[in-house]
Design an enzyme around this catalytic site. Structure first.
Site, PDB file in Angstrom:
ATOM      1  N   HIS A  28     -14.902   6.152  -6.144  1.00  0.00           N
ATOM      2  CA  HIS A  28     -14.179   6.900  -5.110  1.00  0.00           C
ATOM      3  C   HIS A  28     -12.687   6.838  -5.415  1.00  0.00           C
ATOM      4  O   HIS A  28     -12.153   5.773  -5.742  1.00  0.00           O
ATOM      5  CB  HIS A  28     -14.485   6.287  -3.733  1.00  0.00           C
ATOM      6  N   CYS A  43     -16.198   8.151   2.839  1.00  0.00           N
ATOM      7  CA  CYS A  43     -15.961   8.182   1.382  1.00  0.00           C
ATOM      8  C   CYS A  43     -17.178   7.722   0.592  1.00  0.00           C
ATOM      9  O   CYS A  43     -17.195   7.838  -0.638  1.00  0.00           O
ATOM     10  CB  CYS A  43     -14.747   7.332   1.032  1.00  0.00           C
ATOM     11  N   ASN A 102      -6.721  11.393  -2.061  1.00  0.00           N
ATOM     12  CA  ASN A 102      -8.008  10.864  -1.600  1.00  0.00           C
ATOM     13  C   ASN A 102      -8.717  11.955  -0.796  1.00  0.00           C
ATOM     14  O   ASN A 102      -8.288  12.292   0.301  1.00  0.00           O
ATOM     15  CB  ASN A 102      -7.747   9.619  -0.746  1.00  0.00           C
TER      16      ASN A 102
HETATM   17  O1  UT7 Z   1     -10.780   6.310   1.365  1.00  0.00           O
HETATM   18  C1  UT7 Z   1     -11.124   5.289   2.234  1.00  0.00           C
HETATM   19  C2  UT7 Z   1     -10.732   4.009   1.676  1.00  0.00           C
HETATM   20  N1  UT7 Z   1      -9.296   3.883   1.729  1.00  0.00           N
HETATM   21  C3  UT7 Z   1      -8.683   3.129   0.872  1.00  0.00           C
HETATM   22  O2  UT7 Z   1      -9.308   2.568  -0.002  1.00  0.00           O
HETATM   23  C4  UT7 Z   1      -7.196   2.901   1.032  1.00  0.00           C
HETATM   24  C5  UT7 Z   1      -6.872   1.445   0.885  1.00  0.00           C
HETATM   25  N2  UT7 Z   1      -5.480   1.122   1.114  1.00  0.00           N
HETATM   26  C6  UT7 Z   1      -4.480   1.456   0.252  1.00  0.00           C
HETATM   27  O3  UT7 Z   1      -4.702   2.165  -0.704  1.00  0.00           O
HETATM   28  C7  UT7 Z   1      -3.123   0.866   0.484  1.00  0.00           C
HETATM   29  O4  UT7 Z   1      -3.200  -0.102   1.494  1.00  0.00           O
HETATM   30  C8  UT7 Z   1      -2.015   1.902   0.844  1.00  0.00           C
HETATM   31  C9  UT7 Z   1      -1.731   2.779  -0.355  1.00  0.00           C
HETATM   32  C10 UT7 Z   1      -2.477   2.732   2.029  1.00  0.00           C
HETATM   33  C11 UT7 Z   1      -0.707   1.188   1.220  1.00  0.00           C
HETATM   34  O5  UT7 Z   1      -0.288   0.365   0.168  1.00  0.00           O
HETATM   35  P1  UT7 Z   1       0.031  -1.169   0.434  1.00  0.00           P
HETATM   36  O6  UT7 Z   1       0.465  -1.723  -0.839  1.00  0.00           O
HETATM   37  O7  UT7 Z   1      -1.174  -1.807   1.088  1.00  0.00           O
HETATM   38  O8  UT7 Z   1       1.244  -1.077   1.440  1.00  0.00           O
HETATM   39  P2  UT7 Z   1       1.496  -1.955   2.744  1.00  0.00           P
HETATM   40  O9  UT7 Z   1       0.867  -1.295   3.907  1.00  0.00           O
HETATM   41  O10 UT7 Z   1       1.148  -3.383   2.458  1.00  0.00           O
HETATM   42  O11 UT7 Z   1       3.055  -1.877   2.884  1.00  0.00           O
HETATM   43  C12 UT7 Z   1       3.938  -2.482   1.905  1.00  0.00           C
HETATM   44  C13 UT7 Z   1       5.374  -2.178   2.286  1.00  0.00           C
HETATM   45  C14 UT7 Z   1       5.725  -2.504   3.744  1.00  0.00           C
HETATM   46  O12 UT7 Z   1       7.093  -2.903   3.745  1.00  0.00           O
HETATM   47  P3  UT7 Z   1       7.482  -4.462   3.834  1.00  0.00           P
HETATM   48  O13 UT7 Z   1       6.849  -4.968   5.096  1.00  0.00           O
HETATM   49  O14 UT7 Z   1       6.893  -5.086   2.601  1.00  0.00           O
HETATM   50  O15 UT7 Z   1       8.979  -4.443   3.837  1.00  0.00           O
HETATM   51  C15 UT7 Z   1       5.597  -1.175   4.445  1.00  0.00           C
HETATM   52  O16 UT7 Z   1       6.429  -1.081   5.569  1.00  0.00           O
HETATM   53  O17 UT7 Z   1       5.619  -0.760   2.134  1.00  0.00           O
HETATM   54  C16 UT7 Z   1       6.050  -0.218   3.392  1.00  0.00           C
HETATM   55  N3  UT7 Z   1       5.414   1.094   3.530  1.00  0.00           N
HETATM   56  C17 UT7 Z   1       5.920   2.214   3.016  1.00  0.00           C
HETATM   57  N4  UT7 Z   1       7.049   2.452   2.337  1.00  0.00           N
HETATM   58  C18 UT7 Z   1       7.276   3.719   1.931  1.00  0.00           C
HETATM   59  C19 UT7 Z   1       4.215   1.363   4.122  1.00  0.00           C
HETATM   60  N5  UT7 Z   1       3.963   2.678   4.002  1.00  0.00           N
HETATM   61  C20 UT7 Z   1       4.984   3.210   3.333  1.00  0.00           C
HETATM   62  C21 UT7 Z   1       5.277   4.510   2.895  1.00  0.00           C
HETATM   63  N6  UT7 Z   1       6.415   4.731   2.194  1.00  0.00           N
HETATM   64  N7  UT7 Z   1       4.430   5.554   3.128  1.00  0.00           N
END
Ligand code: UT7
Length: 336
Positions: free
Chosen positions: A261, A122, A292
């Site tokens: 990005h 990226c 993305n």
């Molecule tokens: O391009 C290269 C660079 N990449 C990036 O910059 C991406 C950086 N990361 C992100 O943008 C975020 O981490 C994501 C959008 C990928 C994920 O968001 P998050 O707020 O970090 O979610 P998380 O992984 O902390 O998960 C939060 C909650 C969890 O549930 P509990 O444990 O709080 O009950 C997950 O199990 O959301 C749950 N979860 C989902 N729920 C519905 C994780 N993925 C999903 C999903 N749909 N797809």
């Protein structure tokens, strides 16, 4: 003893034109959610993404590059035969060699330009802006076509909750050429290679060829430690953006546009806040409708700002790319 001569003094560089290519197929969140037990509401809230574009099966990284590249050449008023070099930033060209860039320059009608690919995920586009600018400044090139392109749908597991809703396809391109004054600021770049496991494409091709009794080990899809990357981007990238602003000899008050990005709307908003960008700065939020697209996201977002009439020639824009490696790069540019 004979000495090498270096007759030409360095000169300035500029972006001369921008072009983009968005595949026609719009994929709303509703098409993604069932396979990852998610919801439109969750995806919008956590990432800002409402829809993204997927290329068709017969639409390649090179097809998208050629389309975006042709648009950028037209916008720059340059023909392909005037190009000294073609650079393609991508991590989804499905051949190790020869490069995507050689096919792109061939198809554009210039089979003799220098041509190579950049693998900086990226950050690839911003790496490329720095390299192309230096090539022009030091007379290694007259005009350079730089393309950021990805077909991430080929390397994303549609059942992976952490990536399936994020990644998407598209291409953006710019032409960089000589200028009578500086229009591309110094490159601030680097890596945090200790975190190189945070985003990976696995298994390797060698494992695919020789799975050593591992059975069906699957396709090399992208896997990401979302939270690790999120925290790194939010806390580490704002100081990099500020360094690029300082290196360009301006202050945040003189910045007109911010084109980071397009990874996650929450990252974009957090960086904007951390850098204390004034309210008037136009912020690219193309991630909402493009997802993305890794190396393609910054030029796609730039092109979208022209299409919507939000930006105009002469404005100063901060670009910052960051991703797998983990690697980053930023610079301030004057928009063409
Ligand atoms: O391009 C290269 C660079 N990449 C990036 O910059 C991406 C950086 N990361 C992100 O943008 C975020 O981490 C994501 C959008 C990928 C994920 O968001 P998050 O707020 O970090 O979610 P998380 O992984 O902390 O998960 C939060 C909650 C969890 O549930 P509990 O444990 O709080 O009950 C997950 O199990 O959301 C749950 N979860 C989902 N729920 C519905 C994780 N993925 C999903 C999903 N749909 N797809």
């Amino acid at each position: 003893m004979s000495k090498i001569s270096e007759p030409l003094a360095t000169r300035h560089s500029q972006i001369l034109g921008v072009g983009d290519y968005r595949p026609s197929r719009v994929v709303p969140n509703s098409e993604i959610v069932d396979l990852i037990d998610s919801s439109d509401e969750w995806i919008r809230e956590r990432s800002g993404i409402e829809s993204r574009r997927y290329a068709s099966a017969d639409e390649s990284v090179v097809d998208m590059s050629v389309a975006a590249g042709q648009k950028a050449l037209t916008a720059a008023g340059i023909t392909a035969d005037q190009l000294s070099a073609v650079i393609v930033a991508t991590v989804t060209y499905p051949f190790q060699t020869p490069s995507a860039a050689t096919d792109v320059t061939l198809r554009l009608g210039n089979p003799n330009a220098a041509a190579f690919d950049i693998s900086a995920a990226c950050a690839g586009f911003c790496y490329g802006v720095g390299m192309a600018s230096d090539m022009v400044r030091t007379h290694s090139a007259e005009y350079v076509l730089l393309i950021g392109v990805e077909k991430l749908s080929d390397f994303t597991d549609p059942t992976d909750r952490g990536t399936a809703f994020i990644f998407a396809d598209g291409a953006g391109a710019i032409v960089i050429g000589p200028s009578d004054r500086p229009k591309i600021g110094p490159l601030i770049w680097g890596s945090d290679a200790t975190a190189r496991e945070a985003i990976v494409m696995q298994p390797s091709w060698l494992e695919l060829r020789n799975p050593n009794g591992l059975g069906n080990i699957g396709w090399p899809d992208i896997k990401m430690q979302g939270q690790t990357v999120f925290r790194w981007a939010v806390y580490q990238m704002a100081p990099i953006g500020l360094k690029a602003i300082e290196a360009a000899g301006i202050t945040v008050d003189q910045l007109d546009v911010f084109i980071p990005h397009q990874a996650n709307i929450r990252i974009i908003d957090a960086m904007t806040k951390a850098m204390k960008l004034p309210e008037e700065v136009i912020i690219a939020r193309d991630v909402r409708v493009s997802g993305n697209t890794s190396a393609a996201s910054i030029p796609l977002a730039m092109a979208a700002l022209y299409d919507s009439g939000e930006v105009k020639s002469g404005q100063l824009a901060l670009l910052i790319g960051f991703g797998a490696g983990l690697v980053y790069a930023a610079q301030v540019v004057e928009l063409p």
